[in-house]
Motif scaffolding. Structure first.
Motif: not given
Length: 289
Positions: A206-220
């Motif tokens: 599997a891939f894990i895609v993780t945003p780093v310090a996203p501007h929007s808290l909805t980005q999970r």
């Protein structure tokens, strides 16, 4: 998501190719002890040429010779050394054993003092070879493979990065923040974990895609099947920086993309048969303390 189980064993256990942690001439004594353990187990040792020069040994072998002449490779250092060895040996499909010089690692689970007992079991076939997913990527004219992760990050600390993400050619998200981590399950306990991403069992595909310090808290963080092709299109005018396993760095410009998919081969790690991944997590992450 499917997990990978392997009952593979080495065809022969006669020759080990050893690579030492770079810039660490102080480990010469440890190497000498490790070499003696292998010779006592009737396993010949080939020392990589840069490692040999580092500790003042006369004879060394280039890395390709190690991969083609040795039955398995031995990384002596920490997890970073092992990751480098795995990436460099990727095309040769050779298993790698990690000997750790510090505390218990996520990837390197054999301590030098445990080596004689482990080699006795290795000769008897009492060990296992884990197959770990790797990812391949391309950015502009550059092609690369990663064992832990591919990080797409901003060039300037004074601005955030804009990236459009596609799955199999179709847009699924637009990210705005410090960057993105595209991790393998093995790499889920590295930068991905510190950025709030999930821990994923390392034999999962599997891939894990993780945003780093996203501007929007909805980005999970997002876990995706490994048969997807993921594309990250940089729309930021400053471009971006791509970092592969924390070791190789590439720059990409505005309107260029990073394409990522599962690699055609998997990394092969030699482990103690009794090694338990969840015990490692418990010790490393101090779960329950």
């Amino acid at each position: 998501m499917k997990t990978s189980k392997s009952f593979e064993k080495l065809d022969v256990v006669k020759t080990a190719g050893i690579i030492l942690k770079p810039n660490s001439p102080e480990i010469k004594k440890t190497y000498t002890q490790i070499k003696e353990c292998f010779l006592e187990a009737n396993i010949d040792v080939l020392l990589e040429v840069n490692s040999a020069q580092m500790i003042g040994e006369e004879q060394g072998y280039d890395f390709k010779a190690l991969c083609t002449q040795a039955d398995f490779l031995v990384s002596v250092g920490g997890d970073g050394t092992l990751i480098s060895v795995v990436r460099r040996s990727f095309q040769f499909d050779v298993p790698v054993l990690g000997i750790h010089l510090g505390t218990l690692g996520f990837l390197t689970d054999i301590m030098p003092e445990e080596l004689p007992n482990f080699l006795a079991k290795l000769k008897k076939g009492i060990y296992r070879i884990d197959h770990r997913m790797m990812i391949k990527g391309s950015a502009n004219i550059n092609n690369f493979v990663a064992f832990n992760d591919i990080v797409i990050t901003r060039k300037s600390i004074s601005s955030m990065l804009r990236v459009d993400a596609k799955i199999n050619g179709k847009l699924f998200n637009s990210y705005y923040g410090d960057g993105l981590i595209i991790s393998t399950p093995t790499g889920s306990t590295a930068y991905n974990l510190s950025a709030g991403g999930p821990v994923v069992f390392p034999l999962t595909d599997a891939f894990i895609v993780t945003p780093v310090a996203p501007h929007s808290l909805t980005q999970r963080p997002l876990v995706l099947p490994a048969d997807f092709e993921i594309e990250f299109h940089v729309t930021d005018s400053l471009g971006a920086v791509v970092i592969v396993d924390g070791q190789d760095i590439y720059e990409i410009d505005e309107n260029e993309s990073v394409k990522i998919e599962i690699a055609s081969k998997k990394a092969k790690l030699i482990h103690r048969q009794e090694r338990n991944y969840f015990e490692v997590l418990n010790k490393k992450l101090q779960w329950g303390n």
